[in-house]
Design a protein around this motif. Structure first.
Motif, PDB file in Angstrom:
ATOM      1  N   THR A  45      22.997  50.995  25.796  1.00  0.00           N
ATOM      2  CA  THR A  45      24.134  50.692  24.922  1.00  0.00           C
ATOM      3  C   THR A  45      25.399  51.299  25.507  1.00  0.00           C
ATOM      4  O   THR A  45      25.461  52.519  25.710  1.00  0.00           O
ATOM      5  CB  THR A  45      23.905  51.261  23.512  1.00  0.00           C
ATOM      6  N   PRO A  46      26.397  50.490  25.820  1.00  0.00           N
ATOM      7  CA  PRO A  46      27.646  51.040  26.362  1.00  0.00           C
ATOM      8  C   PRO A  46      28.371  51.871  25.312  1.00  0.00           C
ATOM      9  O   PRO A  46      28.228  51.626  24.116  1.00  0.00           O
ATOM     10  CB  PRO A  46      28.445  49.797  26.754  1.00  0.00           C
ATOM     11  N   PRO A  47      29.167  52.844  25.737  1.00  0.00           N
ATOM     12  CA  PRO A  47      29.889  53.680  24.762  1.00  0.00           C
ATOM     13  C   PRO A  47      31.006  52.928  24.050  1.00  0.00           C
ATOM     14  O   PRO A  47      31.401  53.316  22.953  1.00  0.00           O
ATOM     15  CB  PRO A  47      30.444  54.819  25.617  1.00  0.00           C
ATOM     16  N   ALA A  48      31.539  51.885  24.674  1.00  0.00           N
ATOM     17  CA  ALA A  48      32.638  51.127  24.063  1.00  0.00           C
ATOM     18  C   ALA A  48      32.678  49.743  24.699  1.00  0.00           C
ATOM     19  O   ALA A  48      32.119  49.505  25.774  1.00  0.00           O
ATOM     20  CB  ALA A  48      33.970  51.841  24.276  1.00  0.00           C
ATOM     21  N   PRO A 295      29.631  49.707  19.980  1.00  0.00           N
ATOM     22  CA  PRO A 295      28.525  48.827  20.399  1.00  0.00           C
ATOM     23  C   PRO A 295      27.169  49.225  19.826  1.00  0.00           C
ATOM     24  O   PRO A 295      26.345  48.359  19.537  1.00  0.00           O
ATOM     25  CB  PRO A 295      28.547  48.961  21.927  1.00  0.00           C
ATOM     26  N   SER A 296      26.932  50.529  19.657  1.00  0.00           N
ATOM     27  CA  SER A 296      25.634  50.961  19.133  1.00  0.00           C
ATOM     28  C   SER A 296      25.383  50.422  17.733  1.00  0.00           C
ATOM     29  O   SER A 296      24.231  50.201  17.333  1.00  0.00           O
ATOM     30  CB  SER A 296      25.556  52.487  19.119  1.00  0.00           C
ATOM     31  N   LEU A 299      23.430  46.896  16.886  1.00  0.00           N
ATOM     32  CA  LEU A 299      21.987  46.782  16.702  1.00  0.00           C
ATOM     33  C   LEU A 299      21.614  46.751  15.218  1.00  0.00           C
ATOM     34  O   LEU A 299      20.551  46.249  14.859  1.00  0.00           O
ATOM     35  CB  LEU A 299      21.263  47.957  17.383  1.00  0.00           C
ATOM     36  N   GLU A 300      22.475  47.296  14.373  1.00  0.00           N
ATOM     37  CA  GLU A 300      22.224  47.310  12.937  1.00  0.00           C
ATOM     38  C   GLU A 300      22.956  46.195  12.207  1.00  0.00           C
ATOM     39  O   GLU A 300      22.688  45.944  11.035  1.00  0.00           O
ATOM     40  CB  GLU A 300      22.666  48.657  12.344  1.00  0.00           C
ATOM     41  N   ARG A 301      23.895  45.527  12.900  1.00  0.00           N
ATOM     42  CA  ARG A 301      24.764  44.558  12.230  1.00  0.00           C
ATOM     43  C   ARG A 301      24.395  43.107  12.494  1.00  0.00           C
ATOM     44  O   ARG A 301      24.809  42.228  11.756  1.00  0.00           O
ATOM     45  CB  ARG A 301      26.221  44.785  12.681  1.00  0.00           C
ATOM     46  N   ARG A 302      23.626  42.872  13.565  1.00  0.00           N
ATOM     47  CA  ARG A 302      23.305  41.482  13.898  1.00  0.00           C
ATOM     48  C   ARG A 302      21.890  41.157  13.457  1.00  0.00           C
ATOM     49  O   ARG A 302      20.927  41.786  13.906  1.00  0.00           O
ATOM     50  CB  ARG A 302      23.456  41.242  15.399  1.00  0.00           C
ATOM     51  N   PRO A 303      21.722  40.165  12.593  1.00  0.00           N
ATOM     52  CA  PRO A 303      20.371  39.838  12.125  1.00  0.00           C
ATOM     53  C   PRO A 303      19.473  39.256  13.202  1.00  0.00           C
ATOM     54  O   PRO A 303      18.259  39.409  13.126  1.00  0.00           O
ATOM     55  CB  PRO A 303      20.616  38.845  10.991  1.00  0.00           C
ATOM     56  N   ASP A 304      20.041  38.584  14.214  1.00  0.00           N
ATOM     57  CA  ASP A 304      19.175  38.053  15.263  1.00  0.00           C
ATOM     58  C   ASP A 304      18.554  39.181  16.072  1.00  0.00           C
ATOM     59  O   ASP A 304      17.394  39.106  16.492  1.00  0.00           O
ATOM     60  CB  ASP A 304      19.937  37.081  16.166  1.00  0.00           C
ATOM     61  N   ILE A 305      19.304  40.270  16.277  1.00  0.00           N
ATOM     62  CA  ILE A 305      18.753  41.437  16.971  1.00  0.00           C
ATOM     63  C   ILE A 305      17.690  42.099  16.106  1.00  0.00           C
ATOM     64  O   ILE A 305      16.630  42.507  16.600  1.00  0.00           O
ATOM     65  CB  ILE A 305      19.879  42.426  17.329  1.00  0.00           C
ATOM     66  N   PHE A 396      26.161  41.834  23.048  1.00  0.00           N
ATOM     67  CA  PHE A 396      27.285  42.498  23.714  1.00  0.00           C
ATOM     68  C   PHE A 396      28.165  41.477  24.442  1.00  0.00           C
ATOM     69  O   PHE A 396      29.397  41.566  24.410  1.00  0.00           O
ATOM     70  CB  PHE A 396      26.774  43.536  24.713  1.00  0.00           C
ATOM     71  N   GLU A 397      27.516  40.507  25.098  1.00  0.00           N
ATOM     72  CA  GLU A 397      28.271  39.499  25.835  1.00  0.00           C
ATOM     73  C   GLU A 397      29.168  38.692  24.899  1.00  0.00           C
ATOM     74  O   GLU A 397      30.346  38.448  25.192  1.00  0.00           O
ATOM     75  CB  GLU A 397      27.302  38.558  26.556  1.00  0.00           C
ATOM     76  N   GLN A 398      28.630  38.276  23.759  1.00  0.00           N
ATOM     77  CA  GLN A 398      29.408  37.444  22.839  1.00  0.00           C
ATOM     78  C   GLN A 398      30.596  38.209  22.258  1.00  0.00           C
ATOM     79  O   GLN A 398      31.673  37.649  22.084  1.00  0.00           O
ATOM     80  CB  GLN A 398      28.498  36.922  21.731  1.00  0.00           C
ATOM     81  N   VAL A 399      30.399  39.490  21.954  1.00  0.00           N
ATOM     82  CA  VAL A 399      31.521  40.280  21.453  1.00  0.00           C
ATOM     83  C   VAL A 399      32.597  40.412  22.522  1.00  0.00           C
ATOM     84  O   VAL A 399      33.792  40.206  22.270  1.00  0.00           O
ATOM     85  CB  VAL A 399      31.042  41.670  20.987  1.00  0.00           C
TER      86      VAL A 399
END
Length: 514
Positions: A45-48, A295-296, A299-305, A396-399
């Motif tokens: 997970t990148p820091p930003a 970015p971390s 992982l909690e915000r996207r339902p597909d993840i 991450f790519e889509q954001v």
């Protein structure tokens, strides 16, 4: 917790010391489950976000993007349409049915925690052959009745955790299905917002072209007057007419795409296209600024993840199911009831019958089948881990894509606004030069074309900014939160978010119209 059948055997265990020993083994082993315990796979997970420089940081009260995120656009017509997605969209209804299907499968497998009880009633009348061996039997040649009221109880003792691992796997699959429902929900809401803003962009383009047609009509009338007065040639009249008719055709052509987007909106709210007409509402205001969290938190915000991670957990539990096949299946059974040759004495005490028993059945030799099943389960787990990590990378790519697009489009809009001003100044100068007889009307038509094209480009850039804003919200997961996943779908898995407001997706993001 002692299960019902275990209580039954406790009451009767004095009748058999071996049965008592087996019961003790079952009870002591009930906390054991073979197979690996689950741990969430690690991801980098990148820091930003690289493209989030100078972007508005998310505040704690921004995390839900205002709940129904589309209200951030302050568009009552959009709000009204989005509310209809929750109750009328057929794809959303299908996704909710799939979730209910997953819940039912979980409840079905969870029933293996408890014994199976069967009961019946039978009655037969039978004659025994007089020559039935052995000879001289007391039953030879007799006819008798047999009435039976049996009650049987069977139970597979979950000593090795096969049932627990199976239920664990189905529970996690049901949670993944709940996240899939949220994924479909956000995708549909985002699709509707994009289609709606595309229609409004075309409304703005049509408005621009219509106003330009009026200007070109005035110009044509002016040239015709000059031609009749001998101040202009027929060539200039034809140039003005060409410019007018070309722009009229462009204004008419806008209606093709506009109708398609209106029809798409109708389908998304579950209506036939004939039942929806979007009022013309040209797009004018820029999009709102969307807060971006770390970015971390994605992982909690996207339902597909979340769905991908739950499938990893389900695959991990299946490894335990495969490993349990190496151990014997321990079955406990009990039966009882009444049997009599006369229905009048059927329910009397002397007519009672009962039996209790236990069995242990294990595979001695299977030519590697169990090993192959375990290898298959491990490989399936590896597949799901890779899919989970790929989902995170895609998120991450889509954001990053949409952050970059919005930042670049904002700069482009500023430059394009300057181009529109310059083109209008050039057009004004050309009109002045033509009125003074310094230049031909050709210079005016060239300036008109450039000014119109710059204004159309500015309108389309605004539309792309709106679409990419929606895509950024979608990439961030909308207002969804992993905490909304049901912890126990088998008993209390009705989702408030299945009605719509917080079941949101990010799946593959759409591309804005260029």
């Amino acid at each position: 917790m002692t299960r019902p059948l275990e209580k039954f055997f406790v009451a009767n265990s004095g009748k058999s010391s071996w049965l008592k020993a087996l019961l003790v083994l079952v009870v002591l082993s009930s906390g054991c489950a073979v197979g690996p315990n689950y741990r969430t796979p690690t991801v980098d997970t990148p820091p930003a976000y690289k493209e989030a420089a100078d972007w508005k940081p998310a505040q704690p009260n921004d995390q839900n993007l205002g709940g129904n995120w589309w209200t951030m656009f302050n568009d009552p017509e959009l709000d009204k349409l989005e509310a209809q997605v929750d109750v009328s969209n057929q794809n959303l209804i299908a996704a909710e049915a799939q979730y209910q299907q997953a819940r039912a499968a979980l409840r079905y497998n969870r029933a293996d925690y408890y014994p199976t009880v069967t009961a019946g009633l039978s009655g037969t009348r039978e004659r025994v052959s007089s020559h039935r061996p052995p000879p001289s039997s007391v039953f030879d040649g007799i006819t008798y009745n047999d009435f039976v009221v049996p009650v049987d109880v069977s139970y597979e003792a979950d000593v090795w955790g096969r049932v627990r691992r199976t239920v664990e796997s189905y529970r996690e699959q049901a949670q993944a299905s709940a996240a899939d429902l949220a994924t479909v929900n956000l995708s549909l809401h985002a699709d509707l917002a994009i289609d709606y803003f595309e229609a409004r962009t075309l409304d703005a383009e049509e408005q621009l072209l219509t106003s330009t047609v009026k200007q070109y009509q005035d110009a044509l009338e002016l040239n015709e007057s000059r031609f009749q007065g001998g101040l202009a040639s027929d060539v200039e009249v034809q140039q003005a007419k060409t410019q007018l008719d070309t722009t009229r055709a462009q204004a008419i052509d806008v209606g093709v795409l506009r109708a398609q987007y209106e029809h798409a909106v109708a389908i998304l709210i579950g209506k036939p296209p004939s039942e929806l007409s979007l009022p013309p509402l040209p797009l004018t205001a820029p999009p709102p600024l969307i807060p971006v969290s770390m970015p971390s938190e994605l992982l909690e915000r996207r339902p597909d993840i979340a769905a991908a991670e739950r499938r990893v957990a389900a695959a991990n539990a299946q490894i335990g199911v495969a490993k349990a096949a190496y151990y014997p299946v321990i079955g406990l059974s009990a039966g009882g009831g009444f049997e009599s040759g006369s229905i009048t004495t059927l329910l009397n005490g002397p007519s009672g019958v009962w039996s209790i028993g236990a069995s242990a059945l294990g595979t001695v030799f299977d030519v590697g089948r169990r090993r192959a099943l375990t290898d298959q389960a491990r490989a399936a787990y590896d597949v799901q881990v890779a899919a989970y990590r790929e989902s995170v990378l895609t998120g991450f790519e889509q954001v990053e894509d949409n952050l970059a697009a919005l930042k670049i489009l904002e700069n482009e809009a500023n430059v394009q606004d300057e181009a529109v001003k310059a083109a209008q100044t050039s057009l004004d100068l050309s009109n002045t030069r033509y009125s003074g007889g310094v230049t031909s009307y050709l210079e005016v038509t060239v300036a008109q074309s450039a000014a119109l094209q710059d204004e159309v480009t500015a309108v389309n850039i605004l539309g792309r900014r709106m679409a990419n804003t929606v895509l950024l919200i979608q990439a961030l997961g909308g207002g969804w939160d992993r905490a909304s996943l049901p912890a126990r779908p088998e008993c209390c898995g009705n989702l408030a978010s299945s009605a719509g407001s917080n079941s949101m997706n990010s799946g593959p993001a759409r591309q804005a119209r260029p």
